[in-house]
Structures are given as C-alpha cells and as structure tokens.
Design a protein around this motif. Structure first.
Motif, short mmCIF file in Angstrom:
data_model
loop_
_atom_site.label_atom_id
_atom_site.label_comp_id
_atom_site.label_asym_id
_atom_site.label_seq_id
_atom_site.Cartn_x
_atom_site.Cartn_y
_atom_site.Cartn_z
N ARG A 173 49.67 -27.61 49.99
CA ARG A 173 48.53 -27.69 50.95
C ARG A 173 47.58 -26.51 50.74
O ARG A 173 46.37 -26.68 50.76
CB ARG A 173 49.06 -27.69 52.38
N ALA A 176 45.59 -27.07 47.55
CA ALA A 176 44.58 -28.12 47.74
C ALA A 176 43.38 -27.55 48.49
O ALA A 176 42.22 -27.82 48.14
CB ALA A 176 45.19 -29.29 48.50
N ILE A 181 40.47 -29.83 47.22
CA ILE A 181 40.99 -31.17 46.91
C ILE A 181 41.44 -31.82 48.22
O ILE A 181 42.15 -31.19 49.02
CB ILE A 181 42.17 -31.09 45.92
N LEU A 183 43.76 -33.54 49.69
CA LEU A 183 45.13 -33.95 49.42
C LEU A 183 45.64 -34.84 50.56
O LEU A 183 45.70 -34.41 51.70
CB LEU A 183 46.03 -32.71 49.28
N PHE A 268 45.19 -28.83 40.04
CA PHE A 268 46.06 -28.76 41.22
C PHE A 268 47.48 -28.32 40.84
O PHE A 268 48.06 -27.43 41.45
CB PHE A 268 46.07 -30.14 41.90
#
Ligand code: HPA
Length: 276
Positions: A173, A176, A181, A183, A268
């Motif tokens: 997390r 991201a 991103i 996620l 990522f």
C-alpha cells in the motif's frame, strides 16, 4: 528402482542449484506472471538456471512461461526470480506445481512475491488495474499439502489466517501510494482451468466474496505458508471475468494486457522489493 521420496528430490534439486549459484543466498522469491517477465532482465549479473537442467523440476508448457530461475541482486535484494511456472491445468498435481517454491525455501528464501494475471469479478475494477491479494478462496478439494506431511518444512495443519502477510500488504500500500498507483484490493479465487469460467461460476464467485479469479498462485501461497514463507500476492487484472462484458474473450488478450501493464507493474514490484 523405487522413486525417491519428495523431500529427497527437493534436496537433490536444491543441491544442484547450489552448485550453480556458489555462495549466493537468495532471500526473496518472485514469480513472474503475465506482464512481469521483463523484470528478469533487470537482475544484476544474474545466474540463470534453466528448469530443464534442474533434476526433478517440472517444466511449463504454457505460452510465455518456459522457465528458468534468475538469481542475483534486484532493488538491493538477493532475489530468486521464477520466469515461467507450471500450472495444474497442464496436468501437474499441486505438489508438483509448488516444487520450485519449496526448493527456493531450501535455498534460504523466506519471503515470496507471487504475481499473476486474473479476471476481474468486482465490477468496480478495470482492465489493467493491479490488485493486492488480501485473501483467497479455493473450493477445489486438491491441496498442495495433501499426502504425507513434510515435517522438515512445516506442520500438518498450518493455519491460513495471514496467508497474505499483513506487513507485506502494508508495504505494498505504501509503495502504491508513493508511485501514484491506484492499487485495488481483494479476494482471489482459484479455478483450475484451463477453460475460463462460465458466467454462472463468476456470479457464484462474486456471491462467495471473490474480487478476481485465476488459475495460479493459491497452491504456492498454501505451500509458502506451510514452510514459513511470508507472501505478497499481486494480480494484474487482464480482463473482466466471464459474462461481465457481453462479448467473448479474444485469444491473447491476457498476454497483451500483461505487456501493456509491464512498466507500471515492474515499478511497483521493484518498490516493494526495496522495502521488504
Ligand atoms: N479467469 C481465470 N484465469 C484468468 C483470467 C480469467 O478470467 N484472466 C487471466 N487469468
């Protein structure tokens, strides 16, 4: 000649690999699902060990999955990348599918990033999204732990409370967030394949609590938990699952979406590796 038992074969495979990698000690295993194969090109001075050369190793027949281990440094970590993996739908039982992961454990690996391509069941998700796997559902009776317990690796009845490790989920997390991103998070449901699911199976999966469906990862996650490896699971959603869009799958769509997502997916995973 009687067949060597499973544990003896694992040791034989691990011992063979040790002769190839010298004193190198891998810490993290990464399975490269569709869309991540190019990560292998980023390993610094890799030692590549083809599955074909490793005694007892299953070799994948799936397109884009012909395989080798890549050992070396990536994002500052000692990694063991699995480029290519075999699946149950190829005719391998789950104990065979998890053989490479268990071999990695014997080499000293304690954490695994398991990636895959999956179909989105949750209609809030979009093709191309990455999904952090928070839990899984497997209703097929087969298990990678079925048969005599391998006491050297783990206990007979391991719990699956933290199948996808909370600390690694938190790491994902954070990464991201830093990489901007979006996620997604959800439950991955295992289907054996190779046929895609029916629309009714997808509706059933949704009722049961699934957010995505796929044909891999769950056997490995179970074996990893059994042998004390922490798992981070990430799906690339390559298509909406059957029946959501009123059209048929186009062959090759999964691989194509995988290629498109490659730069984002790679960034990522590198970010996660750095923080693990
Ligand atoms: N179902 C099962 N496995 C998959 C899918 C799917 O829709 N997409 C990619 N892998």
């Amino acid at each position: 000649m009687p067949e060597k038992d499973y544990m003896a074969r694992l040791h034989e495979s691990a011992d063979f690999i040790k002769t190839k990698i010298g004193g190198f000690k891998p810490e993290i295993l990464v399975t490269l699902g569709s869309g991540l194969a190019s990560l292998a090109d980023l390993v610094e001075n890799p030692t590549v060990v083809s599955y074909r050369d490793i005694p007892n190793f299953p070799v994948s027949t799936a397109p884009g999955h012909d395989g080798a281990f890549y050992f070396g440094k990536l994002a500052g970590k000692n990694v063991c990348l699995m480029k290519g993996r075999c699946h149950c739908y190829e005719g391998y039982d789950m104990q065979t599918v998890v053989f490479p992961l268990r071999t990695a454990r014997l080499l000293g690996v304690t954490q695994a990033i398991l990636t895959n391509a999956a179909g989105a069941v949750n209609t809030n998700f979009r093709v191309g999204d990455l999904m952090l796997i928070t839990d899984h559902i497997k209703i097929s009776p087969e298990s990678s732990l079925r048969g005599e317990n391998l006491d050297e690796l783990g206990i007979r009845f391991p719990d699956m409370l933290h199948a996808y490790h909370p600390d690694l989920q938190a790491t994902a997390r954070n990464v991201a967030h830093e990489c901007a991103i979006n996620l997604r998070e959800g439950v991955y449901m295992f289907f054996g394949g190779p046929q895609y699911e029916t629309p009714a199976e997808i509706r059933a999966a949704r009722v049961l609590g699934a957010d995505a469906v796929g044909m891999s990862t769950v056997p490995e996650t179970i074996a990893a938990n059994h042998c004390g490896m922490k798992v981070l699971g990430v799906s690339l959603l390559t298509n909406m699952a059957a029946g959501i869009e009123k059209r048929q799958f186009v062959d090759g769509e999964v691989l194509e979406e995988g290629l498109k997502a490659q730069p984002r997916f790679t960034k990522f995973i590198l970010g996660c590796l750095e923080k693990m």
